[in-house]
Design an enzyme around this catalytic site. Structure first.
Site, mmCIF file in Angstrom:
data_model
loop_
_atom_site.group_PDB
_atom_site.id
_atom_site.type_symbol
_atom_site.label_atom_id
_atom_site.label_comp_id
_atom_site.label_asym_id
_atom_site.label_seq_id
_atom_site.Cartn_x
_atom_site.Cartn_y
_atom_site.Cartn_z
ATOM 1 C CD GLU A 124 -4.855 -6.043 2.593
ATOM 2 O OE1 GLU A 124 -5.630 -5.298 3.239
ATOM 3 O OE2 GLU A 124 -3.625 -5.995 2.700
ATOM 4 C CD GLU A 129 -3.166 -0.875 2.090
ATOM 5 O OE1 GLU A 129 -2.973 -0.121 3.066
ATOM 6 O OE2 GLU A 129 -4.217 -1.514 1.930
#
Length: 508
Positions: free
Chosen positions: A487, A426
């Site tokens: 995710e 991320e």
């Protein structure tokens, strides 16, 4: 475990994995200080060093010396956490301190004349190692294997002391730290340790890469990395084995110090590794001087073709829908410090109880024992480097590039691994940094694709597969030909225990 049978969980956990990268540490007790050396086909001797360590929650310069009085220290067994913690409700500051470990050992005279190394599977977060008071240097990073040579400092007539100063603080110069991290890292020497004695010329590593797996002209490209001296007239042999049966073999003379390549051919028929039938084979590489075997290196491989395409993910030419979970290597009370049986059991739960066919090692390289179990159970793996959103300075980035190198070199023979994660989870775009990590992964291993997890839909794509964390509902459509959602759901759609059944069902 080369032959694959129908195991129940107890059978599976009784079966000791072979281990990877030469780190096979499943002995029931330490072989250090042995009266007799274990049998070996070469001068290589691997002695587990997990028992009879001494531990103190405070470190000092004196404690790193050979003659220090450590009689009051607590005896511990590895894997070890620097702080036992409650089930919940603790602060990470409870384990972020600098501690010390000491291990006394003697080596048998039969090993004299060989080179001696100590191999650490993982120490959180930085480890400064001393042998008989001499500083061997600091290794920065808690998730990757590192080694030190002890040869010149071994006392062959008496006691030796291996001392380790373990810094478990959140140092901003070491990934994943530098800003907030959304997972706990814990502390201690939480993976296995071994002593490794080898000949002056030895095999450091082996990459055994199956090629043209789906064709009758399949082969295995074996690349051996050698270390040590410059002895002449050495011969290298590679064997593909099924138990005691040799399927293919190749030999070459050692030339120079560059990696030595041997291609194993005439493998017309072979059982493929798949999620349903994870068939494994052994590769053994030996180095000889005349008739004497100086060193040998054993590893396991599987023959499989794994590719992300615009039409989906294909395993051995067949479309496979991926259903997986992210895994952290953490446990109640002891953090990350669990031994091989428990690490392997996690893979069993994922594959056999939750019926996943892929797992992501969020967000760091994980236990070799866990990966061994993934090989044995047919659980695909997406393995990635340490980090969470933050990118540090040039030195920090250099460490991350090193972790790419260390991760791939440790794990490149696992057939379960189908994707290398070469971005910090991320994190924002950083063209130069991620060009380096992606290029290095392809340079080391051109048989696997790369990915890098982001949460920005318009992030720059440098890797092969656009790996994306998308918590929306419905999920956004893929915006690149090769796309994997890594995710989803969870915290972006919160429920509470007291919510009505309709909301809980909608969440599920």
């Amino acid at each position: 475990m080369t032959q694959n049978k129908s195991f129940d969980r107890r059978d599976f956990l009784r079966t000791a994995a072979v281990g990877t990268a030469g780190l096979s540490l499943l002995a029931s007790a330490d072989a250090a200080d042995p009266g007799e050396l274990p049998p070996s086909i070469s001068q290589r001797q691997v002695l587990p060093l997990n028992h009879r360590w001494l531990f103190n929650e405070k470190s000092s310069a004196a404690a790193m010396g050979g003659g220090y009085n450590d009689r009051a220290w607590r005896q511990v067994t590895l894997p070890h956490t620097n702080k036992m913690l409650p089930m919940n409700g603790f602060d990470e500051k409870e384990y972020t301190f600098v501690s010390a470990y000491r291990r006394h050992f003697k080596l048998p005279a039969a090993l004299k004349g060989r080179r001696v190394f100590v191999d650490f599977g993982g120490v959180m977060t930085a480890a400064r190692v001393f042998i008989n008071g001499r500083d061997l240097g600091e290794y920065k990073g808690g998730y990757t294997l590192f080694s030190h040579e002890l040869t010149k400092d071994i006392n062959w007539n008496g006691d030796n002391v291996l001392a380790v100063e373990v810094d478990s603080t959140e140092r901003k110069d070491i990934p994943p730290f530098g800003n907030m991290v959304d997972y706990l890292t814990f502390g201690g020497i939480y993976r296995d340790v071994q002593l490794r004695a080898v000949a002056d010329t030895f095999i450091e590593n082996v990459f055994a890469k199956p090629v043209n797996v789906l064709n009758d002209n399949r082969s295995v490209n074996v690349r051996a990395y050698l270390g040590g001296g410059t002895e002449r007239d050495l011969q290298l042999t590679a064997e593909l084995r099924d138990g005691d049966r040799i399927i293919a073999t190749g030999t070459r003379n050692v030339i120079g110090k560059e990696p030595q390549d041997i291609v194993l051919t005439n493998i017309a028929q072979i059982e493929l590794w798949s999620t349903d039938k994870p068939r494994l084979f052994d590769v053994r590489v030996t180095i000889r001087s005349g008739n004497a075997i100086l060193d040998h290196y054993d590893t396991r491989i599987g023959f499989r073709d794994a590719t992300f395409t615009p039409e989906g993910f294909f395993l051995n030419g067949k479309l496979l829908k991926l259903r997986g979970l992210n895994r952290h290597q953490t446990y109640p009370y002891v953090g990350q410090a669990m031994p091989w049986r428990v690490q392997k059991h996690d893979a069993w739960v994922l594959r056999k109880e939750l019926h996943c066919n892929i797992v992501r090692t969020s967000h760091y390289p994980q236990s070799p024992h866990f990966l061994d179990a993934c090989d044995e159970l047919g659980l695909l793996v997406f393995e990635e480097i340490p980090g969470w959103q933050h990118i540090g300075d040039k030195a920090w980035q250099d460490l991350s590039v090193h972790y790419v190198d260390a991760m791939i070199r440790r794990d490149w023979n696992h057939p379960s691994i189908v994707l290398w994660g070469v971005r910090v989870n991320e994190s924002g775009d950083n063209h130069d940094f991620y060009t380096r990590t992606n290029n290095l992964a392809h340079e080391l291993d051109d048989s696997r694709q790369t990915g890098g997890v982001r949460f920005r839909y318009n992030s720059e794509l440098l890797e092969d597969v656009f790996t994306m964390n998308d918590f929306g509902f419905p999920l956004r459509p893929p915006n690149h030909p090769l796309y994997l959602n890594t995710e989803f759901n969870g915290h972006m759609y919160p429920t509470k225990r007291g919510d009505n059944i309709e909301r809980i069902r909608e969440h599920t």
